[in-house]
Design a protein around this motif. Structure first.
Motif, short mmCIF file in Angstrom:
data_model
loop_
_atom_site.label_atom_id
_atom_site.label_comp_id
_atom_site.label_asym_id
_atom_site.label_seq_id
_atom_site.Cartn_x
_atom_site.Cartn_y
_atom_site.Cartn_z
N GLN A 1 50.27 29.26 34.56
CA GLN A 1 48.85 29.02 34.82
C GLN A 1 47.96 30.14 34.29
O GLN A 1 46.75 29.98 34.22
CB GLN A 1 48.62 28.85 36.32
N LEU A 2 48.57 31.25 33.90
CA LEU A 2 47.77 32.37 33.41
C LEU A 2 47.13 32.08 32.05
O LEU A 2 46.23 32.81 31.63
CB LEU A 2 48.65 33.62 33.31
N SER A 3 47.58 31.04 31.38
CA SER A 3 46.97 30.65 30.11
C SER A 3 45.88 29.60 30.29
O SER A 3 45.28 29.16 29.31
CB SER A 3 48.04 30.10 29.15
N ASP A 4 45.63 29.21 31.53
CA ASP A 4 44.63 28.18 31.83
C ASP A 4 43.41 28.85 32.46
O ASP A 4 43.45 29.30 33.60
CB ASP A 4 45.23 27.14 32.80
N THR A 5 42.32 28.91 31.71
CA THR A 5 41.12 29.60 32.22
C THR A 5 40.50 28.90 33.41
O THR A 5 39.80 29.52 34.20
CB THR A 5 40.07 29.74 31.10
N ARG A 6 40.76 27.60 33.57
CA ARG A 6 40.27 26.90 34.76
C ARG A 6 40.89 27.48 36.02
O ARG A 6 40.28 27.46 37.10
CB ARG A 6 40.57 25.40 34.67
N VAL A 7 42.09 28.00 35.88
CA VAL A 7 42.77 28.65 37.01
C VAL A 7 42.37 30.12 37.11
O VAL A 7 41.95 30.60 38.16
CB VAL A 7 44.29 28.51 36.87
N THR A 8 42.50 30.84 36.01
CA THR A 8 42.29 32.29 36.07
C THR A 8 40.83 32.66 36.33
O THR A 8 40.56 33.76 36.82
CB THR A 8 42.76 32.95 34.77
N ASP A 9 39.89 31.76 36.01
CA ASP A 9 38.48 32.03 36.31
C ASP A 9 38.10 31.62 37.73
O ASP A 9 36.98 31.88 38.16
CB ASP A 9 37.57 31.29 35.31
N ASN A 10 39.02 30.98 38.43
CA ASN A 10 38.74 30.52 39.78
C ASN A 10 38.75 31.72 40.75
O ASN A 10 39.71 32.49 40.78
CB ASN A 10 39.77 29.48 40.21
N GLU A 11 37.68 31.86 41.52
CA GLU A 11 37.57 33.00 42.43
C GLU A 11 38.69 33.02 43.45
O GLU A 11 39.21 34.09 43.81
CB GLU A 11 36.22 32.96 43.14
N ASN A 12 39.08 31.85 43.94
CA ASN A 12 40.14 31.81 44.94
C ASN A 12 41.47 32.27 44.38
O ASN A 12 42.25 32.96 45.05
CB ASN A 12 40.27 30.40 45.52
N PHE A 13 41.76 31.88 43.13
CA PHE A 13 42.99 32.32 42.48
C PHE A 13 43.04 33.84 42.42
O PHE A 13 44.04 34.47 42.79
CB PHE A 13 43.05 31.72 41.07
N ARG A 14 41.95 34.44 41.98
CA ARG A 14 41.91 35.89 41.86
C ARG A 14 41.96 36.58 43.23
O ARG A 14 42.64 37.60 43.41
CB ARG A 14 40.64 36.31 41.11
N ASP A 15 41.26 36.02 44.19
CA ASP A 15 41.22 36.65 45.51
C ASP A 15 42.55 36.51 46.25
O ASP A 15 42.91 37.37 47.05
CB ASP A 15 40.07 36.06 46.33
N GLN A 16 43.27 35.42 45.99
CA GLN A 16 44.60 35.29 46.58
C GLN A 16 45.53 36.39 46.08
O GLN A 16 46.28 36.99 46.84
CB GLN A 16 45.19 33.91 46.26
#
Length: 328
Positions: free
Chosen positions: A127-142
């Motif tokens: 998922q690290l190649s998917d900006t829809r995931v990596t730009d998600n605030e929840n993904f980063r905050d988790q």
């Protein structure tokens, strides 16, 4: 005193599979409990975890870290007072923000009742190649909330995924412990790791409609003689649609698997009755996993999640055509 761990991770990272592995290794002399929350209203994880041997409580339809944490407090209080577990594993929705949850669990009112140990955050490096995931605030905050990062699904990594993981570890993970795993199979001793990540998390900026805490299994149930029903949910930039069918509904196996494979959505998860018995379906993007199961829940459930609204009625029409039983 109950030992508590958060098992976090974005959609499709393998939280439920990891929970199943951990619960399978529960010491026979201990009582474990699971507090689980899903973005949709249907409650798939409850069906998957029902035979795990743990006391289970579901909080459906949203994230239990929102709305002042009231659904979370109700579910947590009931488990601590009624079940009195030795260990409690909390699985928030993959779209949940951990800040309020950690604040609640470390509040002085709970200090006589529980000890918050390490937070384990599941990460699928693909998922690290998917900006829809990596730009998600929840993904980063988790990831920011993690004491231990579980880099899961190692059996499916490509060289580019390993490179991306190494870069993220260097840039964002800091001194957090990184564990590589396949199928969520991790050492249960990780649960006894003390909580060391005391960084201040950013405030959650998403909002969610209040959800109602339901006791036991089945976030959504059928009413009276209803054969099936549908539930919709949206928030945090995602849309969900789920269906529940009664225990007499049986689906065409090949047709069902094709329907799940081709549905124009990011996430598909379900446990459904088929002619051969029971099948669990788990799809993240194009990655489809199917597994036959020995024990059956009292009904069939399936949930779809996507970043945009979808023609749910068209998908529903196709799904209903796959039922094998004679309809009244």
């Amino acid at each position: 005193m109950t030992n508590v761990n958060l098992i976090t991770g974005f959609l499709g990272s393998g939280k439920t599979t990891t929970l199943l592995h951990l619960l399978a290794q529960k010491p026979p002399n201990e009582k474990w409990a699971v507090l689980v929350n899903e973005f949709g209203e249907i409650g798939i994880d409850g069906a998957l975890l029902a035979e795990s041997g743990a006391v289970l409580k579901e909080i459906p339809g949203g994230c239990m870290c929102c709305v002042n944490g009231l659904p979370m407090q109700v579910g947590l209080n009931m488990l601590l007072k009624q079940a009195k577990p030795d260990r409690l594993l909390i699985e928030p929705t993959g779209l949940g923000h951990p800040k309020q949850m950690i604040a609640m669990l470390t509040d002085a009112v709970y200090q006589p009742w529980l000890t918050l140990n390490a937070t384990l955050t599941l990460l699928d490096p693909r998922q690290l190649s998917d900006t829809r995931v990596t730009d998600n605030e929840n993904f980063r905050d988790q990831l920011a909330a993690a004491d231990i990062v579980i880099a899961n699904k190692q059996d499916r990594w490509q060289p580019a995924d390993q490179t991306a993981l190494a870069e993220w570890q260097q840039q964002y993970l800091g001194d957090r412990q990184l564990v590589r795993a396949e199928y969520g199979n991790i050492d249960p001793a990780l649960l006894d790791t003390p909580r060391r990540n005391l960084r201040q998390l950013p405030d959650a900026r998403h909002h969610h409609a209040p959800s109602q805490t339901k006791s036991g299994l089945a976030a959504l149930r059928l009413d009276h003689n209803a054969r099936w029903r549908r539930a919709l949910n949206q928030g945090q930039g995602y849309y969900a649609c789920g269906w529940i069918f009664d225990q007499d509904t049986v689906f065409d196996t090949i047709g069902l698997l094709e329907w799940a494979r081709l549905a124009p959505v990011t996430r598909v998860k379900g446990v459904l009755r088929i002619a051969e018995g029971l099948v669990s379906i788990n799809r993240q993007g194009q990655d489809l996993q199917i597994e036959t199961r020995a024990s059956a829940p009292p009904d069939s459930r399936i949930e779809l999640i996507h970043e945009n609204d979808v023609e749910w009625n068209n998908l529903q029409t196709s799904l209903l055509k796959l039922r094998l039983e004679t309809l009244a």
